[in-house]
Design an enzyme around this catalytic site. Structure first.
Site, PDB file in Angstrom:
ATOM      1  N   ARG A  35      48.604   5.678  28.783  1.00 41.66           N
ATOM      2  CA  ARG A  35      49.345   7.385  29.942  1.00 41.66           C
ATOM      3  C   ARG A  35      49.425   7.872  28.657  1.00 41.66           C
ATOM      4  O   ARG A  35      49.792   9.321  29.214  1.00 41.66           O
ATOM      5  CB  ARG A  35      50.531   6.046  30.105  1.00 41.66           C
ATOM      6  N   LYS A 201      47.955  -7.494  49.076  1.00 45.08           N
ATOM      7  CA  LYS A 201      48.417  -7.153  50.646  1.00 45.08           C
ATOM      8  C   LYS A 201      47.307  -6.491  51.488  1.00 45.08           C
ATOM      9  O   LYS A 201      47.563  -5.372  51.491  1.00 45.08           O
ATOM     10  CB  LYS A 201      50.227  -7.618  50.244  1.00 45.08           C
ATOM     11  N   GLY A 357      46.522   0.034  40.346  1.00 44.77           N
ATOM     12  CA  GLY A 357      47.128  -0.540  38.483  1.00 44.77           C
ATOM     13  C   GLY A 357      46.426  -1.978  38.563  1.00 44.77           C
ATOM     14  O   GLY A 357      45.530  -1.655  37.349  1.00 44.77           O
ATOM     15  N   GLY A 380      50.634   4.103  43.165  1.00 42.52           N
ATOM     16  CA  GLY A 380      51.771   4.811  43.150  1.00 42.52           C
ATOM     17  C   GLY A 380      50.780   6.424  43.812  1.00 42.52           C
ATOM     18  O   GLY A 380      50.375   6.685  45.176  1.00 42.52           O
TER      19      GLY A 380
HETATM   20  P1  AMP Z   1      47.602  -5.643  44.983  1.00 45.51           P
HETATM   21  O1  AMP Z   1      48.474  -4.889  43.390  1.00 45.51           O
HETATM   22  O2  AMP Z   1      48.098  -5.788  45.857  1.00 45.51           O
HETATM   23  O3  AMP Z   1      46.029  -4.716  44.245  1.00 45.51           O
HETATM   24  O4  AMP Z   1      46.687  -7.137  44.461  1.00 45.51           O
HETATM   25  C1  AMP Z   1      46.433  -7.578  43.012  1.00 45.51           C
HETATM   26  C2  AMP Z   1      46.711  -9.411  42.649  1.00 45.51           C
HETATM   27  O5  AMP Z   1      45.794  -9.252  43.212  1.00 45.51           O
HETATM   28  C3  AMP Z   1      45.961  -9.617  41.627  1.00 45.51           C
HETATM   29  O6  AMP Z   1      47.073 -10.079  41.044  1.00 45.51           O
HETATM   30  C4  AMP Z   1      45.258 -10.545  42.143  1.00 45.51           C
HETATM   31  O7  AMP Z   1      44.812 -11.572  41.467  1.00 45.51           O
HETATM   32  C5  AMP Z   1      45.646 -11.195  43.650  1.00 45.51           C
HETATM   33  N1  AMP Z   1      45.001 -11.707  44.352  1.00 45.51           N
HETATM   34  C6  AMP Z   1      43.248 -10.726  44.610  1.00 45.51           C
HETATM   35  N2  AMP Z   1      42.833 -12.043  45.426  1.00 45.51           N
HETATM   36  C7  AMP Z   1      43.261 -13.318  46.217  1.00 45.51           C
HETATM   37  C8  AMP Z   1      43.241 -14.113  46.878  1.00 45.51           C
HETATM   38  N3  AMP Z   1      41.931 -13.761  47.385  1.00 45.51           N
HETATM   39  N4  AMP Z   1      44.050 -14.764  46.544  1.00 45.51           N
HETATM   40  C9  AMP Z   1      45.269 -14.765  46.102  1.00 45.51           C
HETATM   41  N5  AMP Z   1      46.105 -13.487  45.580  1.00 45.51           N
HETATM   42  C10 AMP Z   1      44.809 -12.590  45.034  1.00 45.51           C
END
Ligand code: AMP
Length: 399
Positions: A35, A201, A357, A380
């Site tokens: 950054r 999620k 991120g 974000g």
């Molecule tokens: P996000 O912050 O929602 O973009 O999620 C990123 C995180 O999702 C990373 O730390 C990944 O390790 C996790 N992730 C990706 N695929 C999976 C999965 N199939 N099961 C559990 N965690 C996951």
């Protein structure tokens, strides 16, 4: 709004909102200076023109006023080095008040002043007008180069702009590049436009998917969030990540996509594991036939093939979120293969924007950051932009 590149900063004191919210280790070493580096061209242009730069930023989330742990003084030496070592970099241990005002007034052309953490004042996040006015008095030109906080209506990111006339407020080079590339994807996309959405999620990504349904031709869904969709359509997902309260939302998204003629692609196959661990036993199996006790932690070989073909045929690509638990070697292949497909498509002329991120961490991990068109520094802020929201930091300057 003024145009940064053609503005002559000679004799001006530019008050620059930067995003120096960098991670620090226990002994205050910067562990990732992306950054800071990203905003160096903006600072250098101001100094090279014969102006001086007064930098203001937040760092971390201090709760109760000044806290040494969150002091921007820990960044001064590194900033000095990144500016080439010859530039004088002063530090004011407050962002308003006597010392800041005096140091700012004595600043000579070619010099830099870094102000103490804005969030030591609760007025910053509240968007307090009188605090913004006090900050505004430190400079005669306002430059916003903090895309990472553009989704916040804080004193230094939005409210302050009211205290500068239209010809004395502008985006910095980083902000300009971020806004341009985001606009290129959202408003001037060439078809086919493929959005790759991954991560943990569904609930975090519903708004972005809904907005993309209005623009994209293909939406690839991978990562943990894919299993909520697989379960919603009747698949057996074992112990894979799932948000049971979002099953209905997933079905509604799939239905809307059909109506709008947008193809949503779920991973046909997954790399499944018998535990969430780097040394788990793994198998490549259909995503809708995951046995109990097993969980999908990456997209499988067939899914990689199908996704890569869609990506390499696309002319516009937006990527947010990894395809699997890429932090573990056994589950990184899906994310890496998708990164390679995005790189290949970019080499063939597609415009690709990677943001948010973990997808940024992924392209960096696989050394592919310079093989995509643009890597956003805004997590974000970028998400909110693609959700279709107006970002206060952009609106304040655009007028
Ligand atoms: P996000 O912050 O929602 O973009 O999620 C990123 C995180 O999702 C990373 O730390 C990944 O390790 C996790 N992730 C990706 N695929 C999976 C999965 N199939 N099961 C559990 N965690 C996951």
């Amino acid at each position: 709004m003024a145009d940064f590149s053609s503005f002559n900063f000679s004799g001006h004191k530019a008050l620059v909102r930067v995003d120096f919210n960098v991670p620090l280790d226990d002994t205050f070493n910067i562990t990732d200076d992306t950054r800071i580096k990203a905003t160096i061209p903006t600072i250098k242009k101001i100094l090279n023109d014969g102006g001086s730069a007064i930098l203001m930023s937040h760092l971390g989330r201090p709760k109760n006023g000044p806290d040494d742990k969150y002091s921007l003084k820990h960044l001064v030496n590194h900033l000095h080095e990144l500016l080439g070592g010859a530039t004088k970099v002063f530090f004011a241990n407050d962002c308003i008040g006597g010392q800041a005002t005096l140091t700012a007034s004595m600043l000579k052309p070619g010099e830099v002043l870094l102000l103490e953490n804005l969030r030591f004042y609760k007025e910053e996040e509240k968007g307090d007008k009188s605090f913004a006015e006090k900050l505004s008095r430190l400079g005669d030109v306002y430059v916003n180069d903090a895309f990472g906080t553009a989704h916040r209506a804080h004193a230094s990111t939005a409210i302050i702009a009211d205290f500068f006339p239209a010809d004395k407020k502008m985006f910095g080079l980083l902000m300009e590049a971020e806004v341009k590339s985001a606009e290129k994807v959202l408003h001037q996309s060439q078809q086919p436009f493929c959005a790759i959405i991954g991560g943990a999620k569904v609930s975090d990504k519903i708004l972005i998917i809904e907005n993309l349904l209005e623009r994209a031709t293909d939406i690839i869904i991978g990562g943990g969030m894919a299993y909520t969709f697989v379960k919603a359509t009747g698949g057996k997902i074992g112990n894979s990540l799932c948000e049971d309260d979002r099953l209905q939302t997933a079905l509604e998204i799939l239905e809307k996509a059909k109506q709008k003629n947008v193809s949503i692609h779920l991973p046909e196959t997954s790399i499944i594991a018998d535990k969430f661990a780097a040394d788990a036993n793994t198998k490549d199996c259909p995503s809708d036939q995951v046995p109990d006790g097993w969980m999908g932690l990456d997209i499988g070989g067939k899914a990689i093939g199908i996704f890569s073909e869609i990506i390499t045929k696309s002319k516009t690509i937006l990527w947010n979120g990894p395809m699997g638990v890429f932090e573990m070697e056994k589950f990184q292949n899906g994310t890496k293969s998708i990164a390679l497909a995005v790189a290949e498509s970019t080499a063939n002329g597609a415009f690709s924007l990677v943001g948010g991120g973990d997808s940024v961490a992924a392209v960096n991990k696989f050394n592919l950051a310079d093989k995509v068109s643009y890597v956003s520094t805004g997590g974000g802020a970028l998400l909110e932009y693609f959700e279709g929201k107006i970002l206060p930091g952009i609106a304040a300057i655009n007028g």
